[in-house]
Design an enzyme around this catalytic site. Structure first.
Site, PDB file in Angstrom:
ATOM      1  N   GLU A  65      -5.480  -8.282  -1.076  1.00 38.30           N
ATOM      2  CA  GLU A  65      -6.175  -8.050   0.196  1.00 38.30           C
ATOM      3  C   GLU A  65      -7.619  -7.705  -0.093  1.00 38.30           C
ATOM      4  OE1 GLU A  65      -4.646  -5.312   3.142  1.00 38.30           O
ATOM      5  OE2 GLU A  65      -2.578  -5.804   2.626  1.00 38.30           O
ATOM      6  N   GLU A 104       0.835  -1.209   0.000  1.00 38.99           N
ATOM      7  CA  GLU A 104       0.000   0.000   0.000  1.00 38.99           C
ATOM      8  C   GLU A 104       0.868   1.258   0.000  1.00 38.99           C
ATOM      9  OE1 GLU A 104      -2.872  -0.441   3.202  1.00 38.99           O
ATOM     10  OE2 GLU A 104      -4.153  -1.588   1.871  1.00 38.99           O
TER      11      GLU A 104
HETATM   12  C1  BG6 Z   1      -4.381  -2.784   4.771  1.00 39.61           C
HETATM   13  C2  BG6 Z   1      -3.045  -3.276   5.231  1.00 39.61           C
HETATM   14  O1  BG6 Z   1      -4.381  -1.411   4.970  1.00 39.61           O
HETATM   15  O2  BG6 Z   1      -5.529  -3.183   5.387  1.00 39.61           O
HETATM   16  C3  BG6 Z   1      -3.097  -4.360   6.277  1.00 39.61           C
HETATM   17  O3  BG6 Z   1      -2.190  -3.626   4.188  1.00 39.61           O
HETATM   18  C4  BG6 Z   1      -4.285  -4.134   7.177  1.00 39.61           C
HETATM   19  O4  BG6 Z   1      -1.872  -4.387   6.942  1.00 39.61           O
HETATM   20  C5  BG6 Z   1      -5.548  -4.219   6.346  1.00 39.61           C
HETATM   21  O5  BG6 Z   1      -4.341  -4.992   8.268  1.00 39.61           O
HETATM   22  C6  BG6 Z   1      -6.839  -4.120   7.126  1.00 39.61           C
HETATM   23  O6  BG6 Z   1      -6.831  -3.000   7.945  1.00 39.61           O
HETATM   24  P1  BG6 Z   1      -7.096  -3.107   9.488  1.00 39.61           P
HETATM   25  O7  BG6 Z   1      -6.809  -1.777  10.018  1.00 39.61           O
HETATM   26  O8  BG6 Z   1      -8.520  -3.486   9.624  1.00 39.61           O
HETATM   27  O9  BG6 Z   1      -6.184  -4.153  10.015  1.00 39.61           O
END
Ligand code: BG6
Length: 478
Positions: A375, A181
């Site tokens: 993701e 990211e």
């Molecule tokens: C992304 C990241 O921003 O979202 C992860 O690459 C992160 O590291 C994921 O965990 C989900 O966000 P969060 O804050 O719910 O863990």
């Protein structure tokens, strides 16, 4: 609704070293920036670059120090991923396990050995490792001594680190990614680039200079990867999510385009190989001068990424109306305003499956390179019932709707090579540091304060995702 995924599609899950491994000082590992992120109110200040100490305080709780102890339990966890039929696991290497200070002469053998063991375990189960080189993980020594990515020296240290891991793992890892990211640097500068600000600093100037250094480092990583592992693929990684204008007022539409460009800027450089035309105006309007070396333009041009990795959780909405702008959704680091047409998660993140299809199409139109969804998922509260089961139907519903839209995007002609959902086992939340915000198919017994046995328990979604993979996405029913 029938879905259609290509043969060989890389189904799996994604985790990051700092949110899963724990063992934060084990076997010679150095302190990294995430090890300085406490839970609670102070977390936000630190993530945005306002920190007064580089030593963890005895008064605070730092969830990364133990995380879910993946460092010791990885075999058990990988066996569960294998049971679900994973074809790929995206994970990151912690830079500070390999070079504890970041600028060390030679690498830490114990750290290198750990990832050897980890990759061997994955390969034993037929799971392809997809490796992020930097996932919110700068060694603290580099922050203290050099000012982290604001300093050009980091490019050189990073290059040494990536060459070390490419050489060591060249027979084991065929999918790589540079910075997780990368656009996060603009929103959470400490997490994204280890940036710390003093009063009176021109933050934008520091951020864009650091961004330039990361972009050059990324190009050097691509170059080294292609030279050292010619049969590997290396991608970039964008926190994606298209921006909608709140109305069809041309001002709103332009604003939405600008917001998207803020993020596309990084990928435009990494994928097209040069600074986009619109940055000239942006730098001029903001009075920014970015220091670049003579060789940078050629480096960026000649070493572009092979694929576009991206995360998608939410779409974003923007407006130029001062009244509407007040309606910010909570919990969203991208500062989106409420979109009345879509739902929200318990943490205020917009749930917009159609936005996933739109985002994938937009990225493919723009870059015409394979996309890798690295993701996606729903952060939610999961409760064990009296039979110690977790019926996470909300998660299944979220994922199902997103997979349908991903299939639609593929039908639209978008080349998507894989899907690794976020946190297939519950891990620490990056934004809040909570354990309560869970994404997994596997429950981990641990709470926000760090209590719990760390026992792993399959949730209902475990069998659901197993079936999804078994049928190559044909069966999405709960
Ligand atoms: C992304 C990241 O921003 O979202 C992860 O690459 C992160 O590291 C994921 O965990 C989900 O966000 P969060 O804050 O719910 O863990």
């Amino acid at each position: 609704m029938s879905t259609n995924f290509p043969q060989g599609f890389l189904w799996g899950g994604a985790i990051a070293a700092n949110q899963a491994e724990g063992a934060y000082l084990e076997d010679g590992k150095g302190l990294t920036i995430v090890d300085l992120l406490p839970t609670g109110e102070k977390r936000w200040d630190v993530m945005t670059g306002h920190i007064d100490s580089f030593i963890p305080s005895a008064e605070e709780y730092y969830p990364s120090h133990e995380s879910i102890d993946f460092y010791r339990r990885y075999k058990e966890d990988i066996a569960l991923f294998a049971e679900m039929g994973f074809k790929a696991l995206r994970l990151s290497i912690s830079w500070a396990r390999i070079f504890p200070n970041g600028d060390d002469e030679s690498p830490n053998e114990a750290g290198l050995q750990f990832y050897d063991n980890l990759f061997d375990e994955l390969l034993k189960h037929g799971i392809e490792p997809v490796v992020t080189l930097a996932h919110f993980d700068v060694p603290v020594h580099l922050v203290e001594t050099y000012g982290s990515w604001s300093n050009r020296k980091l490019v050189h240290f990073f290059e040494k680190y990536v060459k070390t891991v490419f050489t060591r793992y060249k027979d084991k890892v065929k999918y790589w990614m540079t910075f997780n990211e990368i656009n996060m640097l603009l929103h959470l500068p400490f997490i994204g680039a280890g940036l710390v600000f003093k009063e009176g600093d021109n933050q934008k100037q520091i951020q864009y200079q650091a961004a330039h250094h990361q972009l050059v480092a990324s190009a050097l990583a691509v170059k080294a990867c292609h030279e050292l592992i010619p049969n590997a693929k290396i991608g970039c990684m964008l926190a994606a999510g298209t921006t909608y204008p709140y109305t069809c007022n041309p001002d709103d539409v332009y604003e939405a385009m600008e917001k998207d460009r803020e993020s596309f800027f990084f990928i435009d450089v990494q994928s097209r190989g040069e600074y986009p035309a619109y940055t000239k105006r942006f730098f001029k309007d903001n009075d920014l001068t970015i220091k670049m070396e003579k060789e940078d333009a050629a480096l960026l041009k000649n070493h572009t990424v092979d694929y576009i990795g991206f995360s998608y959780y939410s779409s974003r909405t923007t407006s130029t109306d001062p009244e509407i702008v007040k309606q910010l959704t909570s919990g969203n680091v991208f500062g989106s305003i409420e979109n009345p047409y879509v739902e929200k998660s318990a943490w205020g993140w917009t749930i917009d499956p159609k936005g996933f299809r739109i985002t994938a199409n937009q990225l493919y139109d723009r870059y015409q390179k394979p996309l890798f969804v690295v993701e996606n998922g729903l952060g939610a509260v999961d409760e064990l019932n009296s039979d110690r089961e977790i019926h996470d139907d909300g998660r299944i519903d979220y994922l199902k709707k997103h997979l349908i839209e991903m299939s639609e995007a593929i039908e639209d002609g978008v080349d998507i090579i894989g899907y690794t959902s976020w946190g297939p086992i519950d891990i620490v939340s990056a934004s809040t540091g909570e354990m309560k915000k869970r994404y997994g198919y596997i429950y981990v017994d641990k709470d926000n304060e760090g209590n719990g046995s760390l026992t792993r328990t399959k949730k209902k979604s475990f069998d659901w995702y197993k079936k999804v993979i078994e049928t190559n996405g044909a069966s999405l029913e709960n």
